[in-house]
Design a protein around this motif. Structure first.
Motif, PDB file in Angstrom:
ATOM      1  N   LEU A   8       0.865  -1.101   0.030  1.00  7.10           N
ATOM      2  CA  LEU A   8       0.014   0.048  -0.095  1.00  7.10           C
ATOM      3  C   LEU A   8       0.996   1.276   0.044  1.00  7.10           C
ATOM      4  O   LEU A   8       0.455   2.144  -0.752  1.00  7.10           O
ATOM      5  CB  LEU A   8      -0.860   0.071   1.426  1.00  7.10           C
ATOM      6  N   GLN A   9       1.896   1.197   0.587  1.00  6.86           N
ATOM      7  CA  GLN A   9       2.898   2.419   0.823  1.00  6.86           C
ATOM      8  C   GLN A   9       3.603   2.748  -0.582  1.00  6.86           C
ATOM      9  O   GLN A   9       3.640   3.627  -0.995  1.00  6.86           O
ATOM     10  CB  GLN A   9       4.104   1.988   1.719  1.00  6.86           C
ATOM     11  N   SER A  23       5.825  -2.169 -10.717  1.00  9.30           N
ATOM     12  CA  SER A  23       6.158  -3.407 -11.272  1.00  9.30           C
ATOM     13  C   SER A  23       6.881  -4.360 -10.305  1.00  9.30           C
ATOM     14  O   SER A  23       7.410  -3.964  -9.248  1.00  9.30           O
ATOM     15  CB  SER A  23       6.748  -3.471 -12.677  1.00  9.30           C
ATOM     16  N   LEU A  24       6.644  -5.700 -10.569  1.00 11.17           N
ATOM     17  CA  LEU A  24       7.480  -6.609  -9.661  1.00 11.17           C
ATOM     18  C   LEU A  24       8.985  -6.571 -10.114  1.00 11.17           C
ATOM     19  O   LEU A  24       9.908  -6.545  -9.082  1.00 11.17           O
ATOM     20  CB  LEU A  24       7.163  -8.011 -10.270  1.00 11.17           C
ATOM     21  N   PHE A  31      11.254  -1.550  -2.267  1.00 12.87           N
ATOM     22  CA  PHE A  31      11.191  -2.076  -0.932  1.00 12.87           C
ATOM     23  C   PHE A  31      12.483  -1.365  -0.240  1.00 12.87           C
ATOM     24  O   PHE A  31      12.056  -1.144   0.926  1.00 12.87           O
ATOM     25  CB  PHE A  31      11.366  -3.445  -1.051  1.00 12.87           C
ATOM     26  N   ASN A  32      13.387  -1.113  -1.016  1.00 16.18           N
ATOM     27  CA  ASN A  32      14.609  -0.618  -0.232  1.00 16.18           C
ATOM     28  C   ASN A  32      14.710   0.997  -0.148  1.00 16.18           C
ATOM     29  O   ASN A  32      15.577   1.332   0.571  1.00 16.18           O
ATOM     30  CB  ASN A  32      15.911  -1.114  -0.622  1.00 16.18           C
ATOM     31  N   ASN A  33      13.716   1.633  -0.947  1.00 16.33           N
ATOM     32  CA  ASN A  33      13.930   2.998  -0.910  1.00 16.33           C
ATOM     33  C   ASN A  33      12.708   3.817  -0.577  1.00 16.33           C
ATOM     34  O   ASN A  33      12.736   5.191  -0.402  1.00 16.33           O
ATOM     35  CB  ASN A  33      14.211   3.338  -2.342  1.00 16.33           C
ATOM     36  N   ASN A  80      10.599  -7.098   7.092  1.00 16.46           N
ATOM     37  CA  ASN A  80      11.807  -7.133   6.705  1.00 16.46           C
ATOM     38  C   ASN A  80      12.192  -8.264   5.534  1.00 16.46           C
ATOM     39  O   ASN A  80      11.875  -9.077   5.758  1.00 16.46           O
ATOM     40  CB  ASN A  80      12.772  -6.989   7.684  1.00 16.46           C
ATOM     41  N   LEU A  81      12.878  -7.701   4.539  1.00 23.70           N
ATOM     42  CA  LEU A  81      13.399  -8.600   3.721  1.00 23.70           C
ATOM     43  C   LEU A  81      14.706  -8.665   3.260  1.00 23.70           C
ATOM     44  O   LEU A  81      15.157  -7.463   2.618  1.00 23.70           O
ATOM     45  CB  LEU A  81      12.397  -8.423   2.126  1.00 23.70           C
ATOM     46  N   LEU A  82      15.590  -9.545   3.410  1.00 18.72           N
ATOM     47  CA  LEU A  82      17.012  -9.475   3.443  1.00 18.72           C
ATOM     48  C   LEU A  82      17.387  -9.865   2.099  1.00 18.72           C
ATOM     49  O   LEU A  82      16.796 -10.414   1.349  1.00 18.72           O
ATOM     50  CB  LEU A  82      17.645 -10.503   4.247  1.00 18.72           C
TER      51      LEU A  82
END
Length: 282
Positions: A8-9, A23-24, A31-33, A80-82
């Motif tokens: 949503l963010q 997009s994927l 995710f990181n920014n 969190n996704l490493l």
């Protein structure tokens, strides 16, 4: 729950820039920014139906695996996704998109909408966070319904594995003329005089293999489903099949209300996909 908030963010970036890439292919960059949204335990408990203390315990387990982190300032949690999990995440999502596209194209065909499965895959990937936010949202609504009613999601996974072969058998061997919303809950498990339970029975071992639930746990929960009237255990083979007595089978899990909610819930999500795909054609 936390992943839904993250998507949503990402979508909300279009409030600032209509051309923002959701997009994927651009997901890892997003995710990181993008500032990761945080949630309190009470919110997660309310949206999942999981008791507050159980939620706290499971969040702690996710934190130990670095899938969830705590924002110490507001004492809220975020997804969190490493980097080391990036490839695994993409494999899981790609597989889910494939299954979702197959399901959507089948439903579209029933509505006489000829939409190629690959077109659906490409559409979901191109607007990934939009579709995935809604996908997770409707999944959560469905899972919360079960959590509120039976307090055990494992039971649902096991019950579904028993229902699937029964539906396949009914589809192949019966001439069911009325499969409307009002009687679908009764059709599941309905058979003719030549019915053989062996054609639809499932074993604890096969369910364990598909669901990942330990075999001993499967046996215990299968017996719970027998007591609830959902399943019957065949003595010789020790396999389980859907109870053929409608009044017994539909008293708990396969109630009319539960089936109606499931159909309504996922139909709403399908309408989002189909309307979006058909928009350029109008």
């Amino acid at each position: 729950c936390l992943a839904k908030e993250m998507h949503l963010q990402i979508i909300r970036q279009r409030e600032k820039n209509m051309n923002h890439d959701i997009s994927l292919d651009n997901f890892w960059n997003n995710f990181n920014n993008i500032s990761r949204p945080t949630q309190k335990i009470v919110y997660i408990s309310n949206i999942t139906g999981i008791p507050k203390e159980t939620t706290r315990r499971k969040i702690k387990r996710l934190m130990n695996q670095n899938f969830v982190l705590l924002n110490k300032k507001n004492k809220e949690y975020y997804w969190n996704l490493l980097s080391k999990h990036q490839d695994d995440y993409y494999k899981i999502v790609t597989n889910e998109i494939e299954m979702l596209a197959k399901f959507t194209s089948t439903c579209a065909s029933g509505l006489k909408l000829e939409i190629d499965k690959n077109a659906i895959i490409n559409e979901i990937k191109s607007q990934f966070s939009f579709y995935w936010y809604h996908f997770l949202n409707y999944q959560l609504k469905w899972l919360k319904m079960w959590q509120d009613k039976i307090k055990d999601i494992d039971l649902i996974l096991i019950a579904l594995q028993a229902v699937i072969p029964t539906l396949q058998y009914a589809d192949r061997n019966q001439n069911i003329k009325d499969v409307g919303l009002d009687n679908l809950h009764a059709i599941i498990g309905k058979t003719n005089d030549q019915y053989k339970f062996s054609d639809t029975a499932v074993s604890a071992a096969s369910i364990s293999e598909v669901t990942g639930i330990p075999r001993a746990t499967c046996i215990r929960k299968l017996e719970v489903l027998v007591k609830l009237g959902m399943l019957v255990r065949e003595i010789k083979t020790k396999r389980y099949f859907v109870n053929q007595i409608t009044s017994k089978r539909t008293n708990t899990i396969l109630t009319k209300e539960n089936v109606h909610f499931t159909i309504q819930n996922f139909s709403e999500y399908l309408s989002i996909i189909l309307n979006s795909i058909n928009r350029p054609k109008k």
